[in-house]
Design a protein around this motif. Structure first.
Motif, mmCIF file in Angstrom:
data_model
loop_
_atom_site.group_PDB
_atom_site.id
_atom_site.type_symbol
_atom_site.label_atom_id
_atom_site.label_comp_id
_atom_site.label_asym_id
_atom_site.label_seq_id
_atom_site.Cartn_x
_atom_site.Cartn_y
_atom_site.Cartn_z
ATOM 1 N N ASP A 1 0.799 -1.336 0.033
ATOM 2 C CA ASP A 1 0.029 0.210 -0.017
ATOM 3 C C ASP A 1 0.767 1.369 -0.088
ATOM 4 O OD1 ASP A 1 1.137 0.203 2.556
ATOM 5 O OD2 ASP A 1 -1.013 -0.438 3.536
ATOM 6 N N GLU A 2 0.428 2.265 0.256
ATOM 7 C CA GLU A 2 0.681 3.615 0.134
ATOM 8 C C GLU A 2 2.059 3.929 1.367
ATOM 9 O OE1 GLU A 2 -1.619 6.943 0.035
ATOM 10 O OE2 GLU A 2 -2.749 6.159 -1.790
ATOM 11 N N ALA A 3 1.951 3.208 2.360
ATOM 12 C CA ALA A 3 2.845 2.999 3.328
ATOM 13 C C ALA A 3 3.887 1.934 2.968
ATOM 14 C CB ALA A 3 2.218 2.905 4.452
ATOM 15 N N GLY A 4 3.898 1.208 2.247
ATOM 16 C CA GLY A 4 4.835 0.162 1.787
ATOM 17 C C GLY A 4 4.549 -1.020 2.674
ATOM 18 N N ALA A 5 3.001 -1.172 3.212
ATOM 19 C CA ALA A 5 2.841 -2.388 3.738
ATOM 20 C C ALA A 5 1.934 -3.224 3.330
ATOM 21 C CB ALA A 5 2.556 -1.908 5.309
ATOM 22 N N ILE A 6 1.784 -4.363 3.892
ATOM 23 C CA ILE A 6 0.702 -5.472 3.880
ATOM 24 C C ILE A 6 0.392 -6.190 4.777
ATOM 25 C CG2 ILE A 6 2.536 -7.029 2.590
ATOM 26 C CD1 ILE A 6 0.166 -8.243 1.016
ATOM 27 N N THR A 7 -0.716 -6.414 5.191
ATOM 28 C CA THR A 7 -1.317 -7.425 6.473
ATOM 29 C C THR A 7 -2.015 -8.436 5.862
ATOM 30 O OG1 THR A 7 -0.954 -5.287 7.618
ATOM 31 C CG2 THR A 7 -2.363 -7.122 8.395
ATOM 32 N N PHE A 8 -2.106 -9.662 6.289
ATOM 33 C CA PHE A 8 -2.533 -10.738 5.749
ATOM 34 C C PHE A 8 -2.544 -11.701 6.860
ATOM 35 C CE2 PHE A 8 1.866 -11.236 5.246
ATOM 36 C CZ PHE A 8 2.152 -12.753 5.562
ATOM 37 N N ASN A 9 -3.650 -12.730 6.920
ATOM 38 C CA ASN A 9 -3.983 -13.400 8.251
ATOM 39 C C ASN A 9 -2.607 -14.713 8.097
ATOM 40 O OD1 ASN A 9 -6.556 -12.455 8.820
ATOM 41 N ND2 ASN A 9 -7.545 -13.604 7.225
#
Length: 111
Positions: free
Chosen positions: A77-85
């Motif tokens: 994303d725009e913050a350079g992050a991804i979150t997943f389960n």
């Protein structure tokens, strides 16, 4: 005559040294960085970027089984992050911003 030849040779050596310095600096200026950490809700967050401070927004991240099957994938994303389960099986998170770099984080190494 010999002095001109020596000066020309020295000038060529200096030019070559400058070119090598510029190439070396350019190749190290854009090194990818990637790390993952566990959240307190059974999710994992991974962050990516580059050593020169540039953004990795839009770069693909894949979560794969240790056998290579893709469990999930998304772009940073725009913050350079991804979150997943957090997957129930062994997994690896792969960040490959270009054809020369592929960073992997094994699931059991994520704290």
């Amino acid at each position: 005559m010999q002095l001109k030849s020596q000066k020309r040779k020295l000038a060529k050596q200096q030019a070559l040294a400058i070119m090598l310095t510029l190439i070396t600096t350019a190749t190290h200026a854009h090194t990818p960085l990637f790390d993952c950490y566990k959240n307190h809700d059974d999710t994992i967050t991974c962050e990516g970027g580059f050593s020169d401070g540039s953004s990795a927004t839009g770069n693909l991240v894949q979560v794969r089984t240790v056998f290579g099957r893709i469990l999930t994938q998304a772009t940073l994303d725009e913050a350079g992050a991804i979150t997943f389960n957090q997957p129930d099986e062994e997994y690896v998170v792969v960040f490959a911003p270009d054809s020369q770099h592929q960073l992997k984080v094994l699931g059991d190494e994520i704290l």
